[in-house]
Scaffold this active site. Structure first.
Site, PDB file in Angstrom:
ATOM      1  N   LYS A 233      15.785 -19.965  24.731  1.00  0.00           N
ATOM      2  CA  LYS A 233      15.546 -19.900  26.179  1.00  0.00           C
ATOM      3  C   LYS A 233      14.437 -20.828  26.646  1.00  0.00           C
ATOM      4  O   LYS A 233      14.439 -21.255  27.799  1.00  0.00           O
ATOM      5  CB  LYS A 233      15.249 -18.467  26.602  1.00  0.00           C
ATOM      6  CG  LYS A 233      16.476 -17.584  26.538  1.00  0.00           C
ATOM      7  CD  LYS A 233      16.245 -16.275  27.229  1.00  0.00           C
ATOM      8  CE  LYS A 233      17.412 -15.327  27.048  1.00  0.00           C
ATOM      9  NZ  LYS A 233      17.055 -13.953  27.348  1.00  0.00           N
TER      10      LYS A 233
ATOM     11  N   LYS B 268      31.374 -11.334  27.121  1.00  0.00           N
ATOM     12  CA  LYS B 268      30.502 -10.159  27.088  1.00  0.00           C
ATOM     13  C   LYS B 268      30.123  -9.759  28.517  1.00  0.00           C
ATOM     14  O   LYS B 268      29.798 -10.621  29.338  1.00  0.00           O
ATOM     15  CB  LYS B 268      29.241 -10.535  26.291  1.00  0.00           C
ATOM     16  CG  LYS B 268      28.219  -9.441  26.105  1.00  0.00           C
ATOM     17  CD  LYS B 268      27.009 -10.048  25.365  1.00  0.00           C
ATOM     18  CE  LYS B 268      25.717  -9.320  25.710  1.00  0.00           C
ATOM     19  NZ  LYS B 268      25.323  -8.270  24.815  1.00  0.00           N
TER      20      LYS B 268
ATOM     21  N   LYS C 138      25.383  -9.288  33.744  1.00  0.00           N
ATOM     22  CA  LYS C 138      25.066  -9.656  35.120  1.00  0.00           C
ATOM     23  C   LYS C 138      25.021 -11.164  35.296  1.00  0.00           C
ATOM     24  O   LYS C 138      25.455 -11.690  36.318  1.00  0.00           O
ATOM     25  CB  LYS C 138      23.707  -9.075  35.496  1.00  0.00           C
ATOM     26  CG  LYS C 138      23.889  -8.097  36.591  1.00  0.00           C
ATOM     27  CD  LYS C 138      22.670  -7.732  37.330  1.00  0.00           C
ATOM     28  CE  LYS C 138      23.165  -6.804  38.413  1.00  0.00           C
ATOM     29  NZ  LYS C 138      22.328  -5.701  38.658  1.00  0.00           N
TER      30      LYS C 138
END
Ligand code: TRP
Length: 323
Positions: A114, A192, A195
């Site tokens: 990330k 998967k 959100k």
């Protein structure tokens, strides 16, 4: 005999979806019967990446708390609380930061991925798993129910516990991850459920909206018309049948033999899904009308958690020979 301790946490991302419910919450609800249980809403963790999105943070926290309660977490059996209301997490995180080599944090997979992908370069983001270690160890948790992606964080937590114990004497147990047997809910697009993919069905969504989303779900691309045999084991709609439809075996057989078309299958699926979620949704509607109660749960949960956290901090300061 004293019960073993469990801590788990979720970020305040707002209303939870069926993936959160079936992959985590249902399991927590079972565990609260047999363990001393702490369920944390980790608002500081949200700031490690979304530090510029604080205006609705409180609303997102309340939404998670409502979902916890409507899924069946019981404030009598489990401390439901907000991380930032137990300041001791921050103190333990600070002390851990003194004994943790930076490379331990740099090699954590979520950081490696990330930090580049999302351009996250803050000190706080590097420390994300260390704050998580503090969340866990401050309750001397033995078990941490999490998804597979979190196992590297649990491993780091064990390393930090070991290092602390070696330096200052035994204070912390080495916690272990506890995978729920089910973690495979897929979203409407067959990825998967998440959100961030915008493919989720909310726990508290209306019956109509649920039916609409299920009717738009990805299905077996080789099954084009009634009569074509399907492959339920590769179909995300069938996964929902397995969970919510007690007679899913019949669906499986009728799909495989081509007798059941996707439109009908999805209609049945929506019916069972809505039926199963109805008590949870009813509870949510009640709780939404009683926010003072929800806030009271969070504040008494924080009191309960804080009492334990303060005890651990006394052990920590004593072991470290601090003032
Ligand atoms: N990192 C976890 C996640 O993204 C959230 C979390 C923070 C957590 N602290 C925790 C999970 C402690 C379990 C225990 O899902």
């Amino acid at each position: 005999m004293a019960k073993e301790v469990i801590l788990s946490g979720m970020q305040p991302t707002g209303k939870l979806h069926l993936g959160n419910l079936e992959g985590a919450l249902r399991y927590w609800v079972q565990l609260q019967n047999d363990y001393e249980m702490y369920c944390c809403i980790v608002d500081w963790h949200a700031l490690t990446s979304d530090y510029d999105q604080t205006s609705d943070l409180v609303d997102r926290i309340i939404d998670i708390a409502i979902d916890y309660l409507s899924a069946g977490l019981d404030p009598e059996r489990c401390a439901i609380f907000v991380q930032s209301q137990v300041k001791e997490h921050a103190e333990l995180h600070l002390l851990f930061s003194m004994i943790t080599p930076i490379p331990w944090l740099e090699r954590v997979p979520s950081y490696k991925e990330k930090s580049v992908e999302l351009k996250l370069d803050s000190y706080g983001f590097l420390g994300y798993p260390l704050l998580q270690a503090a969340d866990i160890l401050i309750y001397k948790a033995n078990w941490v129910p999490v998804g597979k992606d979190q196992l590297p964080h649990i491993e780091l937590t064990r390393e930090v516990a070991r290092r602390f114990n070696t330096l200052y004497g035994d204070v912390f147990p080495e916690p272990q991850g506890k995978l729920s047997q089910f973690s495979g809910i897929l979203g409407t697009d067959n990825r998967k459920m998440s959100k961030s993919y915008n493919n989720e069905i909310g726990m508290g969504e209306s019956d109509e909206s649920t039916a609409k989303k299920i009717s738009s779900m990805y299905t077996d691309p080789t099954k084009l018309r009634l009569g074509d045999p399907g492959h339920p084991d590769e179909c995300p709609v069938y996964l929902l049948h397995i969970i919510y439809n007690p007679d899913h075996i019949t669906i499986n057989q009728r799909c495989c033999t081509g007798k059941l078309g996707c439109v009908e299958c999805k209609r049945i699926c929506a019916e069972y899904t809505n039926r199963a979620l109805s008590p949870i949704r009813q509870k949510r509607a009640e709780l939404e009308k009683d926010l003072p109660y929800v806030k009271k749960v969070l504040s008494s949960g924080a009191d309960k958690a804080r009492a334990k956290a303060q005890k651990t901090m006394e052990d920590v300061r004593r072991a470290m020979k601090l003032w």
